[in-house]
Write an enzyme that holds these catalytic residues in place. Structure first.
Site, PDB file in Angstrom:
ATOM      1  N   ASP A   1       0.374   7.348  -2.392  1.00 46.17           N
ATOM      2  CA  ASP A   1       1.353   8.333  -2.889  1.00 46.17           C
ATOM      3  C   ASP A   1       0.708   9.390  -3.789  1.00 46.17           C
ATOM      4  OD1 ASP A   1       3.241   6.557  -1.732  1.00 46.17           O
ATOM      5  OD2 ASP A   1       3.463   5.463  -3.615  1.00 46.17           O
TER       6      ASP A   1
ATOM      7  N   GLU B   1      11.913  10.249   2.225  1.00 40.68           N
ATOM      8  CA  GLU B   1      11.352  10.059   0.879  1.00 40.68           C
ATOM      9  C   GLU B   1      10.154  11.000   0.711  1.00 40.68           C
ATOM     10  OE1 GLU B   1      10.134   5.932   0.693  1.00 40.68           O
ATOM     11  OE2 GLU B   1       8.606   6.188   2.235  1.00 40.68           O
TER      12      GLU B   1
HETATM   13  O1  FUB Z   1       4.628   3.388  -2.907  1.00 35.81           O
HETATM   14  C1  FUB Z   1       5.947   2.914  -2.889  1.00 35.81           C
HETATM   15  C2  FUB Z   1       6.797   3.796  -2.010  1.00 35.81           C
HETATM   16  O2  FUB Z   1       6.259   3.821  -0.704  1.00 35.81           O
HETATM   17  C3  FUB Z   1       6.832   5.240  -2.423  1.00 35.81           C
HETATM   18  O3  FUB Z   1       7.649   5.494  -3.526  1.00 35.81           O
HETATM   19  C4  FUB Z   1       7.289   5.842  -1.149  1.00 35.81           C
HETATM   20  O4  FUB Z   1       7.174   7.225  -1.086  1.00 35.81           O
HETATM   21  C5  FUB Z   1       6.398   5.137  -0.155  1.00 35.81           C
HETATM   22  O5  FUB Z   1       5.124   5.712  -0.082  1.00 35.81           O
END
Ligand code: FUB
Length: 345
Positions: free
Chosen positions: A31, A244
């Protein structure tokens, strides 16, 4: 790429074809939110670890506890890990799951924004403040008022205003906020409260930050992502709708909102004329990587543009053990971004 399709992958061959290699290999990182601060590249990633939690569609296996900041003096320099910049045990309101962070710089202070699950099981977004881009960061005692869900990305506009973009489905809980209050029913279901396929998709949120960077100046607003006919993308448009990993950057006067489509594993983007949108879906930046999640940031360094992203190639496909990478992105003269294939064409 879902985990069940990785068993036939020859990782040595895949890594030879990959357009980039992990920036660090001594820890797992994911991320990445990249910024060019004080003439250096700073990367604010999640710090993946194996806490022994079983895989589920709520992301319980992403049980991260702290953040490390990575820096690079230049494009071809070694990536340096500055150690623990913030630990969950130092955040009074947060219990667990330190997911995708971002950082911002204003008036000599550095702000680390991060989502974490509070003791009531609800994701909130917090902020911690430091004097240096590599931390350490001192967390505020409470989460940002009115914050919810995950994946904050803080964008500084050319007029000096800062905006936070955020939101994430399934384990990120965005679907539980459809009425404006948290819906705690069916706690084990990642997909309860997702709109039907023929209804408009869930949207990410944006809020302007206060001058002191510690709170929202306004109630978060939905960010509209439209199709070519000016209609909201539908919930069943799984290859294009938001899931997301929000990010915002500005290129030649246009606002580029980019994001992950989650279960279809694309990094896509939509273009608008102002920080609030609406945004029109434009295309893909990155095709699926090894690992379930895809997450990114975009940063200008020395007049070129780079995508920071992650994959699970170093861990040979373990979903929650990812590695941060970077690759140049190229804009066509009309502003379209050429799609990257992470393991070559
Ligand atoms: O790393 C945890 C979660 O997985 C992140 O918040 C999302 O964007 C995905 O990458």
């Amino acid at each position: 790429m879902p985990e069940d399709s990785i068993e036939h992958i020859d990782f040595d061959e895949l890594n030879k074809k990959a357009i980039s290699q992990p920036l660090v290999k001594h820890i797992y990182t994911a991320d990445p939110s990249a910024h060019f601060f004080n003439g250096k590249i700073y990367i604010y990633p999640s710090h993946d670890l194996d806490a022994g939690e079983a895989f589920d569609d709520l992301g319980s296996h992403f049980a991260m506890e702290d953040y490390h900041v990575i820096s690079m003096d230049g494009l071809n320099s070694e990536a340096v890990d500055h150690g623990v910049a913030l630990h969950v045990k130092d955040v009074a309101w947060a219990e667990k799951q330190m997911w995708a962070p971002d950082a911002a710089h204003k008036d000599g202070k550095y702000y680390l924004y991060f989502p974490a699950k509070a003791y009531d099981g609800i994701f909130r977004i917090g902020v911690a403040v430091g004097d240096s881009p590599e931390g350490p960061f001192v967390p505020r005692p409470e989460a940002i008022k009115g914050s919810f869900s995950i994946d904050p990305a803080v964008f500084e506009d050319e007029d000096g205003a800062y905006y936070m973009y955020f939101g994430g489905l399934w384990g990120g809980q965005l679907q539980r906020w459809r009425t404006g209050a948290f819906n705690a029913e069916q706690p084990e279901s990642p997909t309860a409260f997702i709109p039907n396929d023929d209804e408009p998709a869930l949207l990410p949120f944006v809020a302007k930050m206060t001058d002191d960077m510690l709170e929202f100046e306004e109630a978060p607003k939905e960010l509209q992502i439209l199709d070519e006919d000016g209609k909201l993308l539908l919930s069943g448009d799984n290859d294009r709708r938001f899931f997301e990993a929000a990010w915002m950057h500005k290129y030649q006067g246009k606002y580029y909102f980019s994001y992950s489509t989650g279960d279809t594993h694309y990094i896509c983007y939509a273009i608008g004329d102002n920080p609030y949108g609406p945004f029109t879906y434009t295309g893909r930046i990155l095709n699926p990587v090894v690992g379930w999640t895809s997450h990114h940031s975009i940063c200008e360094v020395e007049s070129k543009w780079y995508l920071f992203y992650h994959d699970s190639s170093l861990s040979k496909g373990v979903t929650h053990l990812r590695s941060v990478k970077m690759a140049e992105i190229v804009y066509r003269p009309d502003g379209i971004i050429e799609t990257l294939n992470p393991y070559g064409d």
